[in-house]
Enzyme design. Structure first.
Site, mmCIF file in Angstrom:
data_model
loop_
_atom_site.group_PDB
_atom_site.id
_atom_site.type_symbol
_atom_site.label_atom_id
_atom_site.label_comp_id
_atom_site.label_asym_id
_atom_site.label_seq_id
_atom_site.Cartn_x
_atom_site.Cartn_y
_atom_site.Cartn_z
ATOM 1 C CG HIS A 24 -0.510 -47.709 17.665
ATOM 2 N ND1 HIS A 24 0.567 -47.283 18.394
ATOM 3 C CD2 HIS A 24 -1.557 -46.920 18.045
ATOM 4 C CE1 HIS A 24 0.217 -46.270 19.165
ATOM 5 N NE2 HIS A 24 -1.075 -46.036 18.987
ATOM 6 C CG HIS A 32 -0.564 -49.236 22.022
ATOM 7 N ND1 HIS A 32 -1.358 -49.270 20.904
ATOM 8 C CD2 HIS A 32 -0.940 -48.135 22.707
ATOM 9 C CE1 HIS A 32 -2.192 -48.248 20.928
ATOM 10 N NE2 HIS A 32 -1.957 -47.532 22.006
ATOM 11 C CB CYS A 64 -7.067 -31.815 22.912
ATOM 12 S SG CYS A 64 -6.848 -33.191 21.742
ATOM 13 C CB CYS A 109 -5.159 -34.796 24.908
ATOM 14 S SG CYS A 109 -3.886 -34.486 23.714
ATOM 15 C CB CYS A 157 -4.346 -30.809 19.995
ATOM 16 S SG CYS A 157 -3.344 -32.047 20.847
ATOM 17 C CG HIS A 177 -4.213 -35.828 19.181
ATOM 18 N ND1 HIS A 177 -4.216 -35.599 20.534
ATOM 19 C CD2 HIS A 177 -3.960 -37.147 19.031
ATOM 20 C CE1 HIS A 177 -4.004 -36.728 21.179
ATOM 21 N NE2 HIS A 177 -3.829 -37.683 20.294
ATOM 22 C CE LYS A 218 1.644 -37.663 15.960
ATOM 23 N NZ LYS A 218 0.728 -36.761 16.593
HETATM 24 N N1 MSP Z 1 -4.226 -43.882 28.214
HETATM 25 C C1 MSP Z 1 -3.099 -43.014 28.203
HETATM 26 C C2 MSP Z 1 -2.097 -43.389 29.277
HETATM 27 C C3 MSP Z 1 -2.643 -43.429 30.670
HETATM 28 S S1 MSP Z 1 -1.447 -43.950 31.811
HETATM 29 C C4 MSP Z 1 -2.104 -43.686 33.301
HETATM 30 C C5 MSP Z 1 -2.417 -43.054 26.841
HETATM 31 N N2 MSP Z 1 -2.657 -44.134 26.095
HETATM 32 S S2 MSP Z 1 -2.140 -44.343 24.601
HETATM 33 O O1 MSP Z 1 -2.684 -45.622 24.217
HETATM 34 O O2 MSP Z 1 -2.481 -43.249 23.793
HETATM 35 O O3 MSP Z 1 -0.582 -44.367 24.617
HETATM 36 C C6 MSP Z 1 0.126 -45.280 25.352
HETATM 37 C C7 MSP Z 1 1.623 -45.159 25.167
HETATM 38 O O4 MSP Z 1 1.994 -45.385 23.813
HETATM 39 C C8 MSP Z 1 2.184 -43.806 25.569
HETATM 40 O O5 MSP Z 1 3.298 -44.000 26.404
HETATM 41 C C9 MSP Z 1 2.616 -43.212 24.259
HETATM 42 O O6 MSP Z 1 3.718 -42.404 24.429
HETATM 43 C C10 MSP Z 1 2.994 -44.452 23.489
HETATM 44 N N3 MSP Z 1 3.044 -44.150 22.068
HETATM 45 C C11 MSP Z 1 2.018 -43.929 21.211
HETATM 46 N N4 MSP Z 1 2.537 -43.641 19.980
HETATM 47 C C12 MSP Z 1 3.879 -43.652 20.032
HETATM 48 C C13 MSP Z 1 4.915 -43.605 19.092
HETATM 49 N N5 MSP Z 1 4.716 -43.354 17.812
HETATM 50 N N6 MSP Z 1 6.178 -43.848 19.528
HETATM 51 C C14 MSP Z 1 6.440 -44.245 20.817
HETATM 52 N N7 MSP Z 1 5.481 -44.340 21.704
HETATM 53 C C15 MSP Z 1 4.245 -43.755 21.442
HETATM 54 O O7 MSP Z 1 -1.673 -42.158 26.531
#
Ligand code: MSP
Length: 501
Positions: free
Chosen positions: A17, A20, A125, A128, A143, A146, A296
């Site tokens: 999404h 990422h 959680c 998380c 949480c 979430h 959000k």
């Molecule tokens: N798997 C863990 C990270 C482990 S690193 C050793 C994780 N993964 S995640 O897929 O949930 O998130 C990855 C990244 O996407 C994080 O940096 C998170 O902050 C970012 N984002 C997810 N949603 C977001 C937004 N809405 N806006 C900006 N970035 C956010 O966490």
């Protein structure tokens, strides 16, 4: 100099999404810029595949966790070329080499006396994959990230003596004021440490989907420790037959979102110290992209910006530009399709694309495509003085939005220059031939310089434009405004950012 930059590794239980895409694009901009500077760059991204959420999701679909991970990791892998990410490797935490190296490092932490066995009970959680400490529990035992109810959990775990690193972490923060950037996140991490560190559980007894604990094979490592270590393990096997660790360790930048700050700015440096490994130079924490209403993003609120929709409609470069431009990197910001359209129309189509098209069209019309080999306008050149150095200094601090703003001010300057010099008027008067030559040479030179600087943000459109101008090397030393036009010919160029109907 070597420059090692990482994104977080992405959980495979979700679809790729915008969050990422955002972290990946930002890291890619910095990696590409550093390559332009001739640095020895290694850019890592990948997937985080262990832990309870994945095991649960697999079970719910009647799959083995590995099957689910394989299937979903492919989606993230496919996302990378789509975003034009130039990552040098894609790590998966289910890689055998990763697991073996995690075991080696954590065995060392154990041998160094930083672990013990104890009973853990706490609020957990599952999304998380984290036990929450007191100040992280939202109202109603929920949480804070979430907003789901936390679960009370108890089990025998191996613990990591995080508390023993209190003083060492305080010293790290005292000595390295740019360890965490931007400053407000440095302060946040520092006060988390100052509030007193509790030991954290390092293993899980109930779970099987993970890296098994070499000294107690009934346990697997808690997914966050396995995940964090990806930054280290990847260097051991990303290039078969070669160990890149000495060349790239420690990382220059870990780029992360603010929701995973604690893991990267507290647990991670402590773990590295426990394993006698160097800590990263910087952790850069970016903000959250919020829905267009400032809330959000959530499917139920209907305020989600879909990166694939943006790429389908406007192209990858437009998505990259938009995300780096519209939300100050390091802060939160609202994003939405309306503002994508607005930026696309006013800035990409009009200011940059149109500047390029009309300048090229004028060189073709008035000079049959031949670039005048004459002196450029020294006054205009003066306005580009020091620009490349300023951009580099900002990007050294990962200030990607500010660097882009400096570049964009010059795009606007060139548009004003077109109006001031009115080449179409000069073209009517044979006596103004020299002035027209100078104007065209200066415009083309300005566009060339700015396209070199914009290249990390918009790799394909800048490349197309530079090719049409007869090719220009992309190295940063080519981002100086030359005193003379380069000669050669310009080719026709289809609109970089076509006007929308
Ligand atoms: N798997 C863990 C990270 C482990 S690193 C050793 C994780 N993964 S995640 O897929 O949930 O998130 C990855 C990244 O996407 C994080 O940096 C998170 O902050 C970012 N984002 C997810 N949603 C977001 C937004 N809405 N806006 C900006 N970035 C956010 O966490």
């Amino acid at each position: 100099m070597s420059f090692y930059i990482t994104t977080p590794i992405y959980y495979v239980n979700a679809q790729p999404h915008l969050g990422h895409a955002y972290t990946t694009i930002a890291a890619d901009v910095l990696a590409r810029h550093m390559r332009q500077r001739g640095e020895d760059v290694f850019f890592l991204t990948g997937t985080d595949e262990h832990g309870e959420p994945i095991a649960d999701a697999a079970r719910a679909q009647g799959l083995e966790p590995q099957e689910l991970a394989d299937r979903n990791a492919e989606r993230f892998k496919a996302l990378m070329p789509r975003l034009e990410s130039s990552n040098d490797f894609f790590i998966r935490t289910s890689d055998e080499q990763h697991k073996a190296r995690v075991q080696q490092v954590l065995q060392r932490v154990h041998d160094n006396g930083h672990t013990y066995k104890g009973m853990y009970e706490g609020w957990y959680c599952p999304r998380c994959a984290d036990f929450k400490v007191e100040n992280e529990i939202a109202e109603g035992n929920r949480c804070p990230i979430h907003e789901i109810p936390l679960e009370r959990q108890q089990e025998e775990n191996w613990f990591f003596r995080l508390s023993a690193f209190q003083v060492a972490l305080e010293r790290l923060y005292a000595e390295r004021p740019d360890f965490v950037m931007p400053k407000h996140h440095f302060n946040e991490a520092r006060s988390f440490i100052a509030s007193g560190l509790q030991d954290v559980s390092l293993t899980r007894a109930r779970l099987q989907w993970g890296v098994s604990v070499p000294w107690d094979p009934g346990h697997v490592f808690y997914v966050w420790f396995d995940a964090l270590l990806n930054y280290y393990t990847a260097l051991g096997y990303a290039r078969p037959g070669e160990d890149l660790t000495d060349r790239f360790w420690p990382a220059h930048y870990h780029i992360i979102g603010k929701d995973i700050l604690k893991f990267h700015t507290v647990y991670w440096p402590a773990l590295l110290m426990a394993a006698e490994l160097a800590v990263p130079r910087h952790v850069f924490v970016h903000g959250f992209l919020l829905g267009s209403d400032g809330r959000k993003m959530s499917k139920s609120l209907g305020n989600v910006l879909d990166p694939f929709e943006v790429m389908d409609e406007f192209g990858t470069d437009a998505l990259r530009f938009y995300l780096m431009r519209d939300v100050a990197f390091g802060s939160d910001g609202a994003v939405g399709m309306e503002s994508v359209r607005a930026r696309y129309d006013s800035e990409l189509a009009n200011e940059y694309g149109n500047l390029a098209s009309r300048t090229i069209a004028m060189v073709r019309r008035y000079r049959s495509g031949a670039l005048p080999e004459v002196a450029t306008d020294p006054a205009l050149a003066g306005e580009f003085d020091g620009l490349a150095t300023q951009v580099a200094a900002l990007l050294d601090r990962a200030e990607a939005t500010q660097a882009l703003e400096l570049i964009w001010l010059r795009i606007r300057r060139l548009n004003r220059y077109v109006e001031e010099r009115a080449p179409w008027v000069l073209a009517k008067d044979p006596e103004s031939a020299d002035a027209l030559d100078q104007t065209l040479a200066s415009l083309i030179e300005g566009i060339r310089v700015l396209s070199v600087l914009l290249h990390p943000y918009m790799p394909s459109s800048t490349q197309r434009l530079l090719d049409a101008l007869g090719g220009s090397e992309l190295t940063l030393d080519r981002a100086e405004f030359a005193p003379r036009g380069g000669g050669g010919t310009v080719a026709d160029l289809a609109p970089l950012f076509p006007k929308r109907a």
